[in-house]
Motif scaffolding. Structure first.
Motif, PDB file in Angstrom:
ATOM      1  N   LEU A  22       7.376  18.928  18.671  1.00  0.00           N
ATOM      2  CA  LEU A  22       6.120  18.403  19.207  1.00  0.00           C
ATOM      3  C   LEU A  22       5.770  17.104  18.498  1.00  0.00           C
ATOM      4  N   VAL A  23       5.411  16.084  19.273  1.00  0.00           N
ATOM      5  CA  VAL A  23       5.016  14.798  18.714  1.00  0.00           C
ATOM      6  C   VAL A  23       3.696  14.357  19.334  1.00  0.00           C
ATOM      7  N   GLU A  24       3.041  13.425  18.672  1.00  0.00           N
ATOM      8  CA  GLU A  24       1.774  12.896  19.168  1.00  0.00           C
ATOM      9  C   GLU A  24       1.932  12.441  20.619  1.00  0.00           C
ATOM     10  N   GLY A  25       0.975  12.838  21.440  1.00  0.00           N
ATOM     11  CA  GLY A  25       0.994  12.467  22.848  1.00  0.00           C
ATOM     12  C   GLY A  25       1.594  13.527  23.759  1.00  0.00           C
ATOM     13  N   ASP A  26       2.315  14.513  23.191  1.00  0.00           N
ATOM     14  CA  ASP A  26       2.844  15.601  24.017  1.00  0.00           C
ATOM     15  C   ASP A  26       1.678  16.335  24.665  1.00  0.00           C
ATOM     16  N   GLU A  27       1.875  16.741  25.907  1.00  0.00           N
ATOM     17  CA  GLU A  27       0.866  17.535  26.596  1.00  0.00           C
ATOM     18  C   GLU A  27       1.232  18.998  26.470  1.00  0.00           C
ATOM     19  N   VAL A  28       0.240  19.815  26.151  1.00  0.00           N
ATOM     20  CA  VAL A  28       0.460  21.248  26.006  1.00  0.00           C
ATOM     21  C   VAL A  28      -0.583  21.990  26.835  1.00  0.00           C
ATOM     22  N   ASP A  29      -0.248  23.216  27.193  1.00  0.00           N
ATOM     23  CA  ASP A  29      -1.176  24.126  27.848  1.00  0.00           C
ATOM     24  C   ASP A  29      -1.466  25.262  26.896  1.00  0.00           C
ATOM     25  N   VAL A  30      -2.669  25.792  26.960  1.00  0.00           N
ATOM     26  CA  VAL A  30      -3.018  26.996  26.228  1.00  0.00           C
ATOM     27  C   VAL A  30      -3.174  28.084  27.278  1.00  0.00           C
ATOM     28  N   ILE A  31      -2.343  29.111  27.165  1.00  0.00           N
ATOM     29  CA  ILE A  31      -2.314  30.188  28.152  1.00  0.00           C
ATOM     30  C   ILE A  31      -2.792  31.461  27.479  1.00  0.00           C
ATOM     31  N   GLY A  32      -3.764  32.114  28.087  1.00  0.00           N
ATOM     32  CA  GLY A  32      -4.292  33.347  27.536  1.00  0.00           C
ATOM     33  C   GLY A  32      -3.926  34.544  28.384  1.00  0.00           C
ATOM     34  N   GLY A  33      -3.757  35.659  27.743  1.00  0.00           N
ATOM     35  CA  GLY A  33      -3.485  36.900  28.445  1.00  0.00           C
ATOM     36  C   GLY A  33      -3.228  38.015  27.456  1.00  0.00           C
ATOM     37  N   SER A  34      -3.737  39.194  27.741  1.00  0.00           N
ATOM     38  CA  SER A  34      -3.521  40.378  26.896  1.00  0.00           C
ATOM     39  C   SER A  34      -3.923  40.132  25.444  1.00  0.00           C
ATOM     40  N   GLY A  35      -5.007  39.385  25.233  1.00  0.00           N
ATOM     41  CA  GLY A  35      -5.504  39.146  23.884  1.00  0.00           C
ATOM     42  C   GLY A  35      -4.679  38.167  23.070  1.00  0.00           C
ATOM     43  N   LEU A  37      -3.107  34.053  22.819  1.00  0.00           N
ATOM     44  CA  LEU A  37      -3.080  32.673  23.289  1.00  0.00           C
ATOM     45  C   LEU A  37      -1.723  32.082  22.941  1.00  0.00           C
ATOM     46  N   ARG A  38      -1.122  31.384  23.914  1.00  0.00           N
ATOM     47  CA  ARG A  38       0.154  30.706  23.679  1.00  0.00           C
ATOM     48  C   ARG A  38      -0.038  29.227  23.927  1.00  0.00           C
ATOM     49  N   ILE A  39       0.552  28.398  23.071  1.00  0.00           N
ATOM     50  CA  ILE A  39       0.548  26.953  23.253  1.00  0.00           C
ATOM     51  C   ILE A  39       1.945  26.575  23.722  1.00  0.00           C
ATOM     52  N   VAL A  40       2.026  25.971  24.902  1.00  0.00           N
ATOM     53  CA  VAL A  40       3.333  25.616  25.470  1.00  0.00           C
ATOM     54  C   VAL A  40       3.291  24.195  26.004  1.00  0.00           C
ATOM     55  N   ARG A  41       4.432  23.519  25.954  1.00  0.00           N
ATOM     56  CA  ARG A  41       4.526  22.206  26.599  1.00  0.00           C
ATOM     57  C   ARG A  41       4.325  22.416  28.082  1.00  0.00           C
ATOM     58  N   ASN A  42       3.433  21.667  28.666  1.00  0.00           N
ATOM     59  CA  ASN A  42       3.149  21.932  30.073  1.00  0.00           C
ATOM     60  C   ASN A  42       4.268  21.487  30.995  1.00  0.00           C
ATOM     61  N   HIS A  43       5.127  20.577  30.594  1.00  0.00           N
ATOM     62  CA  HIS A  43       6.215  20.143  31.464  1.00  0.00           C
ATOM     63  C   HIS A  43       7.326  21.179  31.553  1.00  0.00           C
ATOM     64  N   GLU A  44       7.309  22.184  30.696  1.00  0.00           N
ATOM     65  CA  GLU A  44       8.355  23.202  30.722  1.00  0.00           C
ATOM     66  C   GLU A  44       8.018  24.360  31.656  1.00  0.00           C
ATOM     67  N   LEU A  45       6.780  24.489  32.072  1.00  0.00           N
ATOM     68  CA  LEU A  45       6.391  25.610  32.902  1.00  0.00           C
ATOM     69  C   LEU A  45       6.068  25.161  34.315  1.00  0.00           C
ATOM     70  N   THR A  46       6.534  25.930  35.279  1.00  0.00           N
ATOM     71  CA  THR A  46       6.148  25.679  36.661  1.00  0.00           C
ATOM     72  C   THR A  46       4.784  26.313  36.900  1.00  0.00           C
ATOM     73  N   ARG A  47       4.185  25.995  38.013  1.00  0.00           N
ATOM     74  CA  ARG A  47       2.897  26.589  38.367  1.00  0.00           C
ATOM     75  C   ARG A  47       3.003  28.120  38.397  1.00  0.00           C
ATOM     76  N   GLY A  48       4.094  28.631  38.923  1.00  0.00           N
ATOM     77  CA  GLY A  48       4.307  30.074  38.976  1.00  0.00           C
ATOM     78  C   GLY A  48       4.431  30.696  37.600  1.00  0.00           C
ATOM     79  N   GLN A  49       5.148  30.029  36.703  1.00  0.00           N
ATOM     80  CA  GLN A  49       5.299  30.549  35.344  1.00  0.00           C
ATOM     81  C   GLN A  49       3.960  30.590  34.612  1.00  0.00           C
ATOM     82  N   ARG A  50       3.101  29.594  34.871  1.00  0.00           N
ATOM     83  CA  ARG A  50       1.773  29.614  34.243  1.00  0.00           C
ATOM     84  C   ARG A  50       0.914  30.736  34.808  1.00  0.00           C
ATOM     85  N   ALA A  51       1.158  31.139  36.054  1.00  0.00           N
ATOM     86  CA  ALA A  51       0.346  32.178  36.695  1.00  0.00           C
ATOM     87  C   ALA A  51       0.741  33.589  36.263  1.00  0.00           C
ATOM     88  N   VAL A  52       1.993  33.782  35.865  1.00  0.00           N
ATOM     89  CA  VAL A  52       2.497  35.131  35.571  1.00  0.00           C
ATOM     90  C   VAL A  52       1.628  35.902  34.583  1.00  0.00           C
TER      91      VAL A  52
END
Length: 75
Positions: A22-35, A37-52
């Motif tokens: 991870l470097v400055e300027g990278d975009e990440v998503d914070v995904i919550g579920g089942s108590g 939180l995960r921080i993931v690069r948003n370019h690695e996940l498809t819309r479907g993967q974020r919904a799962v």
């Protein structure tokens, strides 16, 4: 351990940033579920993967794909 600041921000420790590339300027998503939180690069996940995490388990365990599709079609 990280602390949440007054703006709701956390600092990812340098060792973790380096380990995960991870470097400055990278975009990440914070995904919550089942108590959790995960921080993931948003370019690695498809819309479907974020919904799962949000829909996992809604229909209960043990249903086949055909059964789920029949339910979605109202059969």
């Amino acid at each position: 351990m990280m602390k949440l600041n007054s703006k709701g921000q956390v600092t990812i420790p340098a060792e973790l940033r380096h380990r995960h590339g991870l470097v400055e300027g990278d975009e990440v998503d914070v995904i919550g579920g089942s108590g959790v939180l995960r921080i993931v690069r948003n370019h690695e996940l498809t819309r479907g993967q974020r919904a799962v995490p949000h829909v996992r388990g809604i229909l209960g365990p043990g249903r086949s794909t055909d059964e789920v599709m029949a339910l979605t079609r109202g059969e």
